[in-house]
Design an enzyme around this catalytic site. Structure first.
Site, PDB file in Angstrom:
ATOM      1  N   ARG A   8      50.405 -18.967 -51.424  1.00  0.00           N
ATOM      2  CA  ARG A   8      49.309 -19.715 -50.806  1.00  0.00           C
ATOM      3  C   ARG A   8      49.128 -21.046 -51.525  1.00  0.00           C
ATOM      4  O   ARG A   8      48.895 -22.081 -50.918  1.00  0.00           O
ATOM      5  CB  ARG A   8      47.987 -18.915 -50.831  1.00  0.00           C
ATOM      6  N   TYR A  35      40.668 -35.733 -30.051  1.00  0.00           N
ATOM      7  CA  TYR A  35      41.131 -34.410 -29.631  1.00  0.00           C
ATOM      8  C   TYR A  35      39.929 -33.481 -29.407  1.00  0.00           C
ATOM      9  O   TYR A  35      39.024 -33.418 -30.243  1.00  0.00           O
ATOM     10  CB  TYR A  35      42.064 -33.857 -30.714  1.00  0.00           C
ATOM     11  N   LYS A  75      52.925 -30.884 -32.272  1.00  0.00           N
ATOM     12  CA  LYS A  75      53.260 -31.840 -31.217  1.00  0.00           C
ATOM     13  C   LYS A  75      54.591 -32.530 -31.526  1.00  0.00           C
ATOM     14  O   LYS A  75      55.595 -31.863 -31.629  1.00  0.00           O
ATOM     15  CB  LYS A  75      52.095 -32.819 -31.041  1.00  0.00           C
TER      16      LYS A  75
HETATM   17  C1  LIG Z   1      46.793 -30.705 -30.963  1.00  0.00           C
HETATM   18  C2  LIG Z   1      46.032 -31.724 -31.679  1.00  0.00           C
HETATM   19  C3  LIG Z   1      45.236 -31.399 -32.789  1.00  0.00           C
HETATM   20  C4  LIG Z   1      45.044 -29.976 -33.240  1.00  0.00           C
HETATM   21  O1  LIG Z   1      46.225 -29.417 -33.687  1.00  0.00           O
HETATM   22  P1  LIG Z   1      46.573 -27.847 -33.579  1.00  0.00           P
HETATM   23  O2  LIG Z   1      47.900 -27.775 -34.226  1.00  0.00           O
HETATM   24  O3  LIG Z   1      46.587 -27.489 -32.130  1.00  0.00           O
HETATM   25  O4  LIG Z   1      45.501 -27.127 -34.299  1.00  0.00           O
HETATM   26  C5  LIG Z   1      44.581 -32.415 -33.437  1.00  0.00           C
HETATM   27  N1  LIG Z   1      44.687 -33.694 -33.027  1.00  0.00           N
HETATM   28  C6  LIG Z   1      45.422 -34.051 -31.973  1.00  0.00           C
HETATM   29  C7  LIG Z   1      45.497 -35.474 -31.578  1.00  0.00           C
HETATM   30  C8  LIG Z   1      46.119 -33.081 -31.264  1.00  0.00           C
HETATM   31  O5  LIG Z   1      46.840 -33.432 -30.193  1.00  0.00           O
END
Ligand SMILES: *Cc1c(COP(=O)(O)O)cnc(C)c1O
Length: 385
Positions: free
Chosen positions: A47, A99, A196
């Protein structure tokens, strides 16, 4: 080392023992000490620190032009851990088009801990400055934003942050480190959902934070360990694998998106599209071109009509899957009012300019002609032309 070379080589030397070109995935949760406190390379418990995770943290830090990286189990976990640096009573200025999950966490969770948030259009610097109070500690910026691809001036906002002794955090998820590097523009902390573009294959959820200041890093590393929202070694390896092609993918996402924008422009001239949102289009395009290398793969547009036309159109797509998320190799399409931004009330959505005929595309890296044909076909089936 240039970006593409860093992506493949930085912190990823072949394994010393075996010569394995791909560093092994270290699943071990604990590490033998050669005497009490005598670790081999600082590893004690996974961790706190793990060899596979350390490679990912160093690699993404290098890609963002930063000194330190900290990986998390999701982008949301990264966001939450950054908020843990604040104290009750502190005030944060946040973009009004961030987001949805970030808005939800600030507005529905952190507010219960007596933190205060103002949501403003960060494109408007005087509005942003007007929100600064004695208790303000942080500016949370997203650019380009979701789903309207608004572009804010990172450099100008970083000057405002410095003058007022505020931390500037930039969520760089939509651009990716290939297209935009906020630290070089004066940001203190960069955060990504690696789910992403960085991961890029829609097969791993993760987050990362990059920064230059040692004191801030120590504080965040303490919180990373204390709150414990860390990614598994396997997930770290998946993200590292995705990173190797990030430059190639970001180029293709951007060139495909440009073709999609050109096509949508034709449809606009035919009266079937009302408005197109893309960073390299419209009044903010010169700013976007100044701080981004390319326009990226995200395109939103308002289709002629309302919710029925938008939903009908989405049903007719073949290669663009109707799905949430973005940044993967496959093209996705979604309906923000009921999907990514469904947790807002209709009033909140309209305030933010999210209209019932809005469609968001994450343009993938397929052949552009196939993608355009797919869109063309969906327009024909929706409008009979
Ligand atoms: C998806 C996203 C997040 C959150 O990320 P997760 O991996 O889904 O928790 C934060 N900011 C933006 C711009 C995103 O597209």
């Amino acid at each position: 080392m240039e970006f593409e070379t860093k992506a493949i080589h930085f912190a990823q030397e072949p394994d010393k023992e075996t010569g394995a070109v791909v560093p092994p995935i270290h699943l071990s949760t604990t590490f033998k000490q050669d005497g009490v406190g005598k670790t081999r390379g600082g590893f004690e418990y996974s961790r706190t620190d793990n060899p596979t995770r350390r490679i990912l943290e160093k690699n993404v830090a290098a890609l963002e032009g930063g000194k330190y990286g900290l990986a998390f189990s999701s982008g949301s976990a990264a966001t939450a851990t950054i908020q843990l640096m604040l104290n009750s009573g502190d005030h944060v200025i946040c973009g009004d088009d961030v987001y949805g999950g970030t808005f939800r966490f600030f507005d529905k969770v952190m507010k219960n801990f007596s933190l205060k948030y103002s949501f403003v259009d960060t494109q408007d610097l005087s509005k942003l400055e007007g929100e600064i109070r004695n208790e303000t500690r942080m500016i949370w910026l997203e650019t380009p934003t979701n789903p309207l691809l608004k572009v804010s001036d990172i450099e100008a906002i970083s000057r405002i942050a410095k003058e007022n002794d505020l931390l500037l955090v930039v969520d760089n998820t939509f651009a990716s480190p290939y297209l935009q590097n906020p630290l070089a523009l004066g940001a203190d902390i960069v955060v990504h959902s690696t789910t992403k573009y960085i991961g890029g294959h829609s097969d791993v959820v993760g987050g990362i934070v990059v920064l230059n200041d040692k004191k801030l890093y120590d504080k965040l590393q303490f919180l990373q360990n204390a709150a414990g929202a860390v990614p598994s070694p396997f997930d770290c390896w998946l993200v590292l694998r995705g990173i190797k092609t990030l430059a190639l993918r970001a180029e293709r996402h951007s060139s495909n998106a440009k073709e999609v924008v050109n096509f949508l422009n034709k449809k606009k001239n035919e009266g079937l599209v009302e408005k197109i949102y893309y960073p390299f289009l419209g009044e903010k395009s010169s700013l976007a071109k100044k701080q981004m290398k390319k326009g990226g793969g995200m395109v939103s547009f308002e289709i002629k009509g309302g919710a029925d036309e938008a939903k009908g159109f989405l049903k007719h797509l073949k290669y663009f899957h109707l799905a949430e998320s973005l940044g993967g190799v496959e093209s996705l399409a979604e309906y923000p009012p009921e999907m990514t931004h469904g947790s807002y009330t209709e009033e909140e959505r309209l305030e933010r300019g999210i209209r019932p005929n809005l469609i968001r595309l994450s343009v993938g890296i397929e052949n552009a002609k196939d993608l355009i044909d797919d869109l063309k076909n969906a327009f024909e089936l929706t409008f009979g032309k």
